[in-house]
Design an enzyme around this catalytic site. Structure first.
Site, PDB file in Angstrom:
ATOM      1  N   LYS A  51       0.714  -1.194  -0.215  1.00 26.62           N
ATOM      2  CA  LYS A  51       0.028  -0.063   0.150  1.00 26.62           C
ATOM      3  C   LYS A  51       0.819   1.189  -0.135  1.00 26.62           C
ATOM      4  O   LYS A  51       0.402   2.342  -0.518  1.00 26.62           O
ATOM      5  CB  LYS A  51      -0.972  -0.039   1.178  1.00 26.62           C
ATOM      6  CG  LYS A  51      -2.130  -1.031   1.141  1.00 26.62           C
ATOM      7  CD  LYS A  51      -3.018  -0.353   0.133  1.00 26.62           C
ATOM      8  CE  LYS A  51      -4.644  -0.856   0.225  1.00 26.62           C
ATOM      9  NZ  LYS A  51      -5.466  -0.457  -0.672  1.00 26.62           N
ATOM     10  N   SER A 302       0.712  -9.960  -0.577  1.00 26.87           N
ATOM     11  CA  SER A 302       0.315  -8.447  -0.561  1.00 26.87           C
ATOM     12  C   SER A 302       0.525  -7.810   0.744  1.00 26.87           C
ATOM     13  O   SER A 302       1.018  -6.728   0.976  1.00 26.87           O
ATOM     14  CB  SER A 302      -1.046  -8.378  -1.029  1.00 26.87           C
ATOM     15  OG  SER A 302      -2.057  -8.857  -0.148  1.00 26.87           O
TER      16      SER A 302
END
Length: 400
Positions: A51, A302
């Protein structure tokens, strides 16, 4: 529409600010999945997830007048840390709205980076609506977690790195929530190497992108609780949806059991702590949800931000799902030597006793008997079935 040059521009801005994360080949997972499996370890990225790429690209592109009143964002956790970290680097005040159920570790980490945190709503979508209200009231710049050109371009740098690290890649599998990561990654890879198949993976509890593609429009769905909280987004972005429609080959789903087992396997085999959303891509390959074989496949891991208090539950859930932990009760004669006799049987069956408790009184406990509650460490489901069969054959009544 986002261009490949936008992603290259984002990559240039990030030089020296973020990690180029490892691409790790796994012999073990390759054998299980019947493909050559490489793990793109974004759980080792700064702030523990991909992110930070999108948030840094977005915020470093804002003009001074746009950030004069700071920035605001909404997040279930990882985007919050990405924005907070970026705001610290760029010296921009920021406020993050997080759902009340967000993991404590993610809330604390976000505050540690200097962000002001407001808790609102029970799910991400409610936090997002509230953050947009605050943005209108305060005049702060809004950093969307996924549906933003600059954020998507930043996430797309993951795709550029994969192509650089494994030019012969044939398949990339990516977790999907709002769609920012897979949109940027798919655009980058497909524009550079159209032959690569891009597959998305959602939690079966919240398949909003898959449903949107099915209905050919962005839809909001009712979701169920999931340990993959980072991808539990009830409504994908309009922009990300358009890009996914164009570049992503198909979306698949994994269930909670598959996610839990995969998290445990990564922890055991690779010594990596990975969150549920991060494990979903690998889970789809290990449980052969995607109809491929013999391919060079990259699973994007992720994120790795797992609440410490949740780790023991992950391990226990994973062990239960894998048949390596079982808890049950059985009826036992209440006289000397019976417990020793039973434990001798358990020992011969090669199970390890983790915990036991003996109850002598209760509504369903007959006079002269006791109920023994046992927790055992076992090998697999076949081992558990064998233990139950042997105990029943020896006259014990199993209570589950």
């Amino acid at each position: 529409m986002i261009l490949l040059n936008d992603i290259y521009s984002a990559q240039e801005k990030m030089q020296g600010m973020i990690h180029k994360t490892p691409l790790d080949y796994s012999k073990t997972f390759s054998s299980i999945a019947k493909n050559e499996i490489y793990l793109k370890l974004e759980n080792l990225q700064k702030t523990g997830s991909f992110k930070v790429r999108g948030s840094f690209n977005k915020m470093s592109s804002l003009k001074k007048e746009e950030i004069s009143k700071g920035v605001i964002a909404a997040s279930a956790g990882n985007h919050a840390q990405g924005v907070a970290f970026s705001s610290h680097l760029l010296n921009i005040p920021c406020t993050i709205v997080m759902p009340k159920g967000a993991p404590l570790s993610k809330i604390q980490a976000t505050r540690h980076y200097g962000a002001e945190v407001e808790l609102y709503g029970s799910v991400f979508d409610e936090a997002l609506d509230y953050a947009l209200e605050l943005k209108d009231k305060t005049g702060a710049a809004f950093v969307h977690p996924f549906d933003d050109h600059l954020v998507i371009a930043g996430q797309g740098t993951v795709g550029l790195e994969i192509l650089d690290q494994l030019p012969e890649v044939e398949v990339v599998v990516c977790p999907v929530g709002g769609g920012g990561l897979i949109a940027g990654l798919a655009l980058a890879i497909k524009e550079m190497k159209p032959s690569v198949k891009i597959y998305g993976v959602e939690a079966l509890a919240c398949p909003s992108m898959k449903q949107s593609l099915h209905e050919n429009k962005v839809v909001s769905i009712n979701s169920m609780p999931t340990m993959a909280d980072g991808i539990a987004v009830k409504k994908p972005g309009e922009l990300t949806f358009q890009i996914v429609q164009k570049y992503v080959d198909e979306i698949f789903c994994v269930d909670e059991m598959e996610i839990a087992r995969t998290m445990l396997m990564i922890l055991e085999r690779n010594k990596l702590l990975v969150e549920g959303s991060g494990a979903s891509s690998l889970a789809s390959l290990l449980y052969q949800k995607i109809p491929i074989e013999g391919k060079k496949a990259v699973a994007v891991i992720s994120g790795g931000n797992v609440d410490v208090s949740f780790i023991s539950r992950i391990i226990e859930r994973g062990m239960v799902e894998a048949g390596r932990f079982v808890h049950f009760g059985l009826s036992l004669k209440d006289k000397p030597g019976e417990l020793e006799k039973l434990l001798g049987i358990i020992t011969l069956l090669e199970a390890n006793v983790l915990n036991l408790s003996l109850e002598h009184m209760g509504e369903k406990i007959y006079p002269g008997y006791a109920v023994l509650q046992l927790s055992l460490e076992t090998k697999n489901h076949t081992h558990v079935e064998h233990i139950f069969k042997e105990l029943i054959n020896k006259g014990y009544e199993i209570i589950q």
